[in-house]
Design a protein around this motif. Sequence first.
Motif, PDB file in Angstrom:
ATOM      1  N   PRO A 130       0.819  -1.221   0.000  1.00  0.00           N
ATOM      2  CA  PRO A 130       0.000   0.000   0.000  1.00  0.00           C
ATOM      3  C   PRO A 130       0.848   1.265   0.000  1.00  0.00           C
ATOM      4  N   GLU A 131       0.660   2.102  -0.999  1.00  0.00           N
ATOM      5  CA  GLU A 131       1.469   3.316  -1.119  1.00  0.00           C
ATOM      6  C   GLU A 131       1.163   4.325  -0.029  1.00  0.00           C
ATOM      7  N   GLU A 132      -0.056   4.230   0.530  1.00  0.00           N
ATOM      8  CA  GLU A 132      -0.467   5.179   1.554  1.00  0.00           C
ATOM      9  C   GLU A 132       0.378   5.066   2.824  1.00  0.00           C
ATOM     10  N   MET A 133       1.011   3.922   3.039  1.00  0.00           N
ATOM     11  CA  MET A 133       1.791   3.723   4.258  1.00  0.00           C
ATOM     12  C   MET A 133       3.253   3.372   3.992  1.00  0.00           C
ATOM     13  N   THR A 134       3.679   3.403   2.755  1.00  0.00           N
ATOM     14  CA  THR A 134       5.060   3.037   2.447  1.00  0.00           C
ATOM     15  C   THR A 134       6.054   3.980   3.111  1.00  0.00           C
ATOM     16  N   GLY A 135       5.804   5.295   3.035  1.00  0.00           N
ATOM     17  CA  GLY A 135       6.744   6.256   3.598  1.00  0.00           C
ATOM     18  C   GLY A 135       7.008   6.015   5.066  1.00  0.00           C
ATOM     19  N   GLU A 136       5.951   5.825   5.860  1.00  0.00           N
ATOM     20  CA  GLU A 136       6.149   5.642   7.296  1.00  0.00           C
ATOM     21  C   GLU A 136       6.856   4.320   7.592  1.00  0.00           C
ATOM     22  N   LEU A 137       6.586   3.281   6.785  1.00  0.00           N
ATOM     23  CA  LEU A 137       7.251   2.004   7.026  1.00  0.00           C
ATOM     24  C   LEU A 137       8.723   2.049   6.622  1.00  0.00           C
ATOM     25  N   VAL A 138       9.052   2.793   5.574  1.00  0.00           N
ATOM     26  CA  VAL A 138      10.467   2.981   5.224  1.00  0.00           C
ATOM     27  C   VAL A 138      11.187   3.718   6.362  1.00  0.00           C
ATOM     28  N   LEU A 139      10.531   4.695   6.965  1.00  0.00           N
ATOM     29  CA  LEU A 139      11.109   5.366   8.136  1.00  0.00           C
ATOM     30  C   LEU A 139      11.434   4.370   9.245  1.00  0.00           C
ATOM     31  N   MET A 140      10.614   3.318   9.351  1.00  0.00           N
ATOM     32  CA  MET A 140      10.792   2.322  10.404  1.00  0.00           C
ATOM     33  C   MET A 140      11.687   1.166   9.996  1.00  0.00           C
ATOM     34  N   GLY A 141      12.244   1.230   8.778  1.00  0.00           N
ATOM     35  CA  GLY A 141      13.206   0.210   8.384  1.00  0.00           C
ATOM     36  C   GLY A 141      12.837  -0.648   7.206  1.00  0.00           C
ATOM     37  N   ALA A 142      11.632  -0.471   6.645  1.00  0.00           N
ATOM     38  CA  ALA A 142      11.289  -1.217   5.432  1.00  0.00           C
ATOM     39  C   ALA A 142      12.225  -0.813   4.293  1.00  0.00           C
ATOM     40  N   HIS A 143      12.358  -1.707   3.321  1.00  0.00           N
ATOM     41  CA  HIS A 143      13.318  -1.484   2.236  1.00  0.00           C
ATOM     42  C   HIS A 143      12.726  -0.783   1.021  1.00  0.00           C
ATOM     43  N   GLY A 144      11.391  -0.705   0.939  1.00  0.00           N
ATOM     44  CA  GLY A 144      10.816  -0.034  -0.219  1.00  0.00           C
ATOM     45  C   GLY A 144       9.359  -0.358  -0.392  1.00  0.00           C
ATOM     46  N   GLY A 145       8.830   0.031  -1.554  1.00  0.00           N
ATOM     47  CA  GLY A 145       7.416  -0.141  -1.822  1.00  0.00           C
ATOM     48  C   GLY A 145       7.139  -0.682  -3.204  1.00  0.00           C
ATOM     49  N   ILE A 146       6.123  -1.517  -3.297  1.00  0.00           N
ATOM     50  CA  ILE A 146       5.602  -2.004  -4.566  1.00  0.00           C
ATOM     51  C   ILE A 146       4.266  -1.294  -4.747  1.00  0.00           C
ATOM     52  N   ASN A 147       4.343  -0.063  -5.247  1.00  0.00           N
ATOM     53  CA  ASN A 147       3.243   0.904  -5.213  1.00  0.00           C
ATOM     54  C   ASN A 147       2.625   1.103  -6.580  1.00  0.00           C
ATOM     55  N   GLY A 148       1.314   0.828  -6.706  1.00  0.00           N
ATOM     56  CA  GLY A 148       0.629   0.911  -7.990  1.00  0.00           C
ATOM     57  C   GLY A 148       0.661   2.287  -8.613  1.00  0.00           C
ATOM     58  N   GLY A 149       0.586   3.333  -7.790  1.00  0.00           N
ATOM     59  CA  GLY A 149       0.569   4.692  -8.321  1.00  0.00           C
ATOM     60  C   GLY A 149       1.826   5.067  -9.074  1.00  0.00           C
ATOM     61  N   ALA A 150       2.906   4.341  -8.822  1.00  0.00           N
ATOM     62  CA  ALA A 150       4.152   4.625  -9.532  1.00  0.00           C
ATOM     63  C   ALA A 150       4.037   4.331 -11.022  1.00  0.00           C
ATOM     64  N   ASN A 151       3.033   3.546 -11.443  1.00  0.00           N
ATOM     65  CA  ASN A 151       2.784   3.395 -12.875  1.00  0.00           C
ATOM     66  C   ASN A 151       2.525   4.749 -13.513  1.00  0.00           C
ATOM     67  N   MET A 152       1.775   5.602 -12.805  1.00  0.00           N
ATOM     68  CA  MET A 152       1.432   6.919 -13.331  1.00  0.00           C
ATOM     69  C   MET A 152       2.554   7.924 -13.118  1.00  0.00           C
ATOM     70  N   PHE A 153       3.008   8.039 -11.875  1.00  0.00           N
ATOM     71  CA  PHE A 153       3.918   9.117 -11.473  1.00  0.00           C
ATOM     72  C   PHE A 153       5.131   8.546 -10.755  1.00  0.00           C
ATOM     73  N   PRO A 154       6.019   7.880 -11.472  1.00  0.00           N
ATOM     74  CA  PRO A 154       7.152   7.232 -10.793  1.00  0.00           C
ATOM     75  C   PRO A 154       8.007   8.203  -9.994  1.00  0.00           C
ATOM     76  N   GLU A 155       8.193   9.426 -10.506  1.00  0.00           N
ATOM     77  CA  GLU A 155       9.048  10.391  -9.804  1.00  0.00           C
ATOM     78  C   GLU A 155       8.498  10.713  -8.415  1.00  0.00           C
ATOM     79  N   LEU A 156       7.192  10.808  -8.300  1.00  0.00           N
ATOM     80  CA  LEU A 156       6.566  11.117  -7.009  1.00  0.00           C
ATOM     81  C   LEU A 156       6.893  10.050  -5.969  1.00  0.00           C
ATOM     82  N   TYR A 157       6.760   8.792  -6.345  1.00  0.00           N
ATOM     83  CA  TYR A 157       6.955   7.706  -5.394  1.00  0.00           C
ATOM     84  C   TYR A 157       8.439   7.497  -5.096  1.00  0.00           C
ATOM     85  N   VAL A 158       9.290   7.713  -6.069  1.00  0.00           N
ATOM     86  CA  VAL A 158      10.730   7.663  -5.817  1.00  0.00           C
ATOM     87  C   VAL A 158      11.129   8.786  -4.859  1.00  0.00           C
ATOM     88  N   ALA A 159      10.555   9.972  -5.055  1.00  0.00           N
ATOM     89  CA  ALA A 159      10.842  11.095  -4.152  1.00  0.00           C
ATOM     90  C   ALA A 159      10.357  10.792  -2.740  1.00  0.00           C
TER      91      ALA A 159
END
Length: 307
Positions: A193-222
């Motif tokens: 879920p892209e809605e919670m990827t940022g907070e989980l990366v803060l807690m040590g997750a390695h990344g996200g498999i986020n559907g919205g990146a199909n549309m706006f990859p730069e946003l999710y990479v940022a």
Amino acid sequence: MENKPLCGIIPPLVTPLKDNETLDVESLERLIEHLIRGGVHGLFILGTTGEEQSLSYAVRQEMIIQSARINHGRLPLLVCVSDTSIVESIRLARVAADNGADGVVSAPPYYFATGQPELAQFYEELVPQLPLPVFLYNMPSHVKVNFAPDTVQRIAQLPQVVGFKDSSANAVYFQSVMYKMRERSDFAMLCGPEEMTGELVLMGAHGGINGGANMFPELYVAMYDAARRADLAHLRELQQTIMQISTTIYTVGRHGSSYLKGLKCALSLLGIINDDFVASPFYKFNEPEREKIRQALAALPTSLCRP
């Protein structure tokens, strides 16, 4: 794959289709080039967003072959091989390996629900027969089974198991699995879920498999980069846009298929794919819903990178 966890934004690609039997290769090429230009860290095909379970085995194989050809080794390529049949999972994994994929992703068999001992035994039988590194895929809303953290730890004793993708949208559960796997520095923990990827990366997750990146990859990479830097101010700003996407583009319509229909419709309006055909049993939006997606895209921040 190298002996370190796969990190970053790995979009779960939509499968561009002309009809139920025909992959739209031209659109797939445009999509993959769009993602690579957008700075993503890997590609994940035939997952939930890729409609794997609605596709024939012929179309799944063609998606693997064409994606590998277009990618040409530029990014790690993961292929979902989930199936009710262990034989078909193995067969699809061999196609992936033969075409240069870097790993396979497997959710539990869906139909008869397995108990945790049965689930562990299934993977202890499956994994040694797969020719590539394996990522476990937790998708309880679709397959009726949740990997217990202890089960993940047991299955991950198989050295071929290198990561975990969680789409439960349960942050406590994700943290529990991450804690269980804390001794495995090579084990990737990836959030769906892209809605919670940022907070989980803060807690040590390695990344996200986020559907919205199909549309706006730069946003999710940022978003991922901001979380890795613990740049909370920038992360909060980006999160507002991610939530705007989630609460508009993914919520047009009244059914569980709204996410997929909205994403494909948006991609067609953005000119990234030719048509938003959705594999049966679903159908693409009609003009009233399409207009709502058009309005949702127009309402996004003008600074958002568009193709």
